[in-house]
Design a protein around this motif. Structure first.
Motif, PDB file in Angstrom:
ATOM      1  N   PRO A  28       0.836  -1.208   0.000  1.00 37.82           N
ATOM      2  CA  PRO A  28       0.000   0.000   0.000  1.00 37.82           C
ATOM      3  C   PRO A  28       0.874   1.263   0.000  1.00 37.82           C
ATOM      4  O   PRO A  28       1.830   1.358   0.785  1.00 37.82           O
ATOM      5  CB  PRO A  28      -0.777  -0.084   1.327  1.00 37.82           C
ATOM      6  N   MET A  30       0.888   5.835  -1.059  1.00 41.54           N
ATOM      7  CA  MET A  30       0.142   7.023  -1.486  1.00 41.54           C
ATOM      8  C   MET A  30       0.739   7.585  -2.778  1.00 41.54           C
ATOM      9  O   MET A  30       0.430   8.720  -3.170  1.00 41.54           O
ATOM     10  CB  MET A  30       0.144   8.078  -0.389  1.00 41.54           C
ATOM     11  N   HIS A  34       9.198   6.572  -4.775  1.00 38.74           N
ATOM     12  CA  HIS A  34      10.650   6.772  -4.734  1.00 38.74           C
ATOM     13  C   HIS A  34      11.314   5.431  -4.392  1.00 38.74           C
ATOM     14  O   HIS A  34      10.627   4.406  -4.254  1.00 38.74           O
ATOM     15  CB  HIS A  34      11.010   7.869  -3.733  1.00 38.74           C
ATOM     16  N   HIS A  37       9.798   3.178  -1.687  1.00 40.91           N
ATOM     17  CA  HIS A  37       8.673   2.337  -2.110  1.00 40.91           C
ATOM     18  C   HIS A  37       9.172   1.154  -2.943  1.00 40.91           C
ATOM     19  O   HIS A  37       8.719   0.025  -2.777  1.00 40.91           O
ATOM     20  CB  HIS A  37       7.702   3.149  -2.974  1.00 40.91           C
ATOM     21  N   PHE A 147       5.461  -3.226   4.471  1.00 41.99           N
ATOM     22  CA  PHE A 147       5.441  -1.851   4.971  1.00 41.99           C
ATOM     23  C   PHE A 147       6.872  -1.428   5.292  1.00 41.99           C
ATOM     24  O   PHE A 147       7.735  -2.272   5.538  1.00 41.99           O
ATOM     25  CB  PHE A 147       4.574  -1.746   6.230  1.00 41.99           C
ATOM     26  N   GLY A 148       7.121  -0.108   5.314  1.00 44.11           N
ATOM     27  CA  GLY A 148       8.455   0.402   5.597  1.00 44.11           C
ATOM     28  C   GLY A 148       8.618   0.788   7.059  1.00 44.11           C
ATOM     29  O   GLY A 148       7.690   1.319   7.674  1.00 44.11           O
ATOM     30  N   ASP A 151       7.740   4.343   8.654  1.00 44.35           N
ATOM     31  CA  ASP A 151       6.502   4.625   9.396  1.00 44.35           C
ATOM     32  C   ASP A 151       6.328   3.524  10.444  1.00 44.35           C
ATOM     33  O   ASP A 151       5.411   2.715  10.370  1.00 44.35           O
ATOM     34  CB  ASP A 151       5.318   4.656   8.431  1.00 44.35           C
ATOM     35  N   VAL A 177      14.967   3.412   3.619  1.00 45.43           N
ATOM     36  CA  VAL A 177      15.883   3.785   2.536  1.00 45.43           C
ATOM     37  C   VAL A 177      16.172   5.281   2.664  1.00 45.43           C
ATOM     38  O   VAL A 177      15.253   6.088   2.824  1.00 45.43           O
ATOM     39  CB  VAL A 177      15.278   3.457   1.154  1.00 45.43           C
ATOM     40  N   LEU A 185      14.111   8.901   2.639  1.00 43.38           N
ATOM     41  CA  LEU A 185      13.300   9.240   1.464  1.00 43.38           C
ATOM     42  C   LEU A 185      11.834   9.357   1.876  1.00 43.38           C
ATOM     43  O   LEU A 185      11.341   8.565   2.668  1.00 43.38           O
ATOM     44  CB  LEU A 185      13.430   8.165   0.386  1.00 43.38           C
TER      45      LEU A 185
HETATM   46  P1  AMP Z   1       3.582   6.293   1.700  1.00 43.92           P
HETATM   47  O1  AMP Z   1       3.443   6.362   0.224  1.00 43.92           O
HETATM   48  O2  AMP Z   1       4.369   7.405   2.305  1.00 43.92           O
HETATM   49  O3  AMP Z   1       2.266   6.069   2.400  1.00 43.92           O
HETATM   50  O4  AMP Z   1       4.449   4.991   1.997  1.00 43.92           O
HETATM   51  C1  AMP Z   1       4.053   3.739   1.522  1.00 43.92           C
HETATM   52  C2  AMP Z   1       4.926   2.670   2.131  1.00 43.92           C
HETATM   53  O5  AMP Z   1       6.287   2.919   1.777  1.00 43.92           O
HETATM   54  C3  AMP Z   1       4.866   2.660   3.667  1.00 43.92           C
HETATM   55  O6  AMP Z   1       4.899   1.322   4.133  1.00 43.92           O
HETATM   56  C4  AMP Z   1       6.120   3.396   4.036  1.00 43.92           C
HETATM   57  O7  AMP Z   1       6.611   3.057   5.315  1.00 43.92           O
HETATM   58  C5  AMP Z   1       7.077   2.958   2.945  1.00 43.92           C
HETATM   59  N1  AMP Z   1       8.159   3.922   2.825  1.00 43.92           N
HETATM   60  C6  AMP Z   1       8.051   5.260   2.636  1.00 43.92           C
HETATM   61  N2  AMP Z   1       9.275   5.847   2.633  1.00 43.92           N
HETATM   62  C7  AMP Z   1      10.170   4.847   2.847  1.00 43.92           C
HETATM   63  C8  AMP Z   1      11.591   4.803   2.969  1.00 43.92           C
HETATM   64  N3  AMP Z   1      12.341   5.897   2.891  1.00 43.92           N
HETATM   65  N4  AMP Z   1      12.165   3.604   3.188  1.00 43.92           N
HETATM   66  C9  AMP Z   1      11.404   2.488   3.289  1.00 43.92           C
HETATM   67  N5  AMP Z   1      10.076   2.458   3.180  1.00 43.92           N
HETATM   68  C10 AMP Z   1       9.460   3.623   2.965  1.00 43.92           C
END
Ligand code: AMP
Length: 280
Positions: A28, A30, A34, A37, A147-148, A151, A177, A185
């Motif tokens: 999942p 948004m 980058h 993701h 998931f990353g 968060d 990352v 990022l």
């Molecule tokens: P988002 O698009 O910000 O909702 O993030 C989508 C998924 O990508 C979430 O599980 C985030 O934790 C993960 N994510 C966002 N930025 C990073 C990053 N720099 N390193 C690893 N995972 C990330």
């Protein structure tokens, strides 16, 4: 790579894939993708997923009234190109209306882990996150979701939702990352001016300094460390939202920094709210 807009069509396709014995991963997001993701796609491949579904949805229910929902960056075309190249097999671009019909009325609340940190500062945020992730789990019914750690509170809240509501989904977490500079990022980094970007480096610097210290000692008093980090952030022009040391499992405050403790930071660079963390 296939793209879907309609939840029902994606659900039917995923059901068929599962019946054929495929291993489905869900990622999942948004959007405005980058390398952070894309690392989740790589991690899903390493876990032998045969179908990797990336959802792109700027979920209105997880934004507060004064947050950046309207100006959140979006670039569907670039996201498709990046996902195809990284090896995703399907993408899901729902619209707010087909996720939340006008008379939508069911929400998922996690009450304990959501009460602190980002949850305390962003009322309703994790209610929106849990609700949309629950919906995505029901649409895709993945074997696992990536998931990353970026968060980290979100990961723990989702794990709790999965446990407490008996979702049949494994939750996997991938490391943060970072840019070479250390900056984690984030799609929101695009909001930063050059000066704010330089200020923002103080966040990852503070965490790196802490990790270095923890190579030499087994524990440190959390109060002192928090004070030092806050001072470092302020000195570099950031406005800290919180700096907290918490137990990585329960997210309860920890008096000491030691193995199993997560140090969590949220700070504003100008109007942009940035988060980062490290788990000792
Ligand atoms: P988002 O698009 O910000 O909702 O993030 C989508 C998924 O990508 C979430 O599980 C985030 O934790 C993960 N994510 C966002 N930025 C990073 C990053 N720099 N390193 C690893 N995972 C990330």
């Amino acid at each position: 790579m296939l793209t879907f807009n309609d939840p029902g069509k994606l659900q039917a396709w995923c059901r068929l894939r599962r019946q054929k014995g495929e291993k489905i991963a869900l990622i999942p997001t948004m959007g405005y993708l980058h390398e952070g993701h894309l690392s989740l796609i790589a991690a899903a491949k390493r876990k032998n997923a045969t179908q990797i579904v990336v959802s792109v949805f700027v979920n209105p229910t997880q934004f507060g009234p004064n947050e950046d929902y309207d100006k959140y960056p979006r670039d569907e075309k670039a996201d498709v190109t990046k996902c195809r190249k990284a090896g995703a097999t399907a993408m899901f671009f729902p619209t707010p209306r087909n996720m939340y019909p006008e008379d939508y009325s069911v929400f998922v609340n996690e009450d304990r882990l959501s009460a602190t940190l980002c949850g305390a500062r962003r009322p309703g945020h994790f209610r929106g996150v849990c609700t949309v992730v629950a919906k995505l789990f029901n649409i895709v019914h993945p074997h696992f979701a990536m998931f990353g750690q970026k968060d980290f509170q979100q990961v723990q809240v989702i794990r709790r939702m999965v446990r407490d509501l008996n979702f049949d989904v494994e939750i996997a977490m991938a490391p943060i990352v970072r840019e070479k500079s250390g900056l984690a990022l984030s799609s929101r980094n695009t909001y930063l001016s050059d000066a704010e970007r330089t200020s923002a480096l103080a966040i990852s610097e503070a965490l790196r300094t802490l990790r270095r210290k923890m190579h030499k000692v087994s524990k440190l008093p959390a109060g002192d460390v928090k004070k030092q980090i806050l001072a470092h952030l302020v000195k570099n022009g950031l406005k800290p939202d919180y700096v907290e040391a918490v137990d990585a499992e329960t997210l309860a405050p920890s008096e000491t920094i030691r193995k199993g403790v997560a140090v969590m930071i949220a700070a504003y660079a100008g109007k942009t709210r940035l988060i980062d963390n490290t788990i000792i």
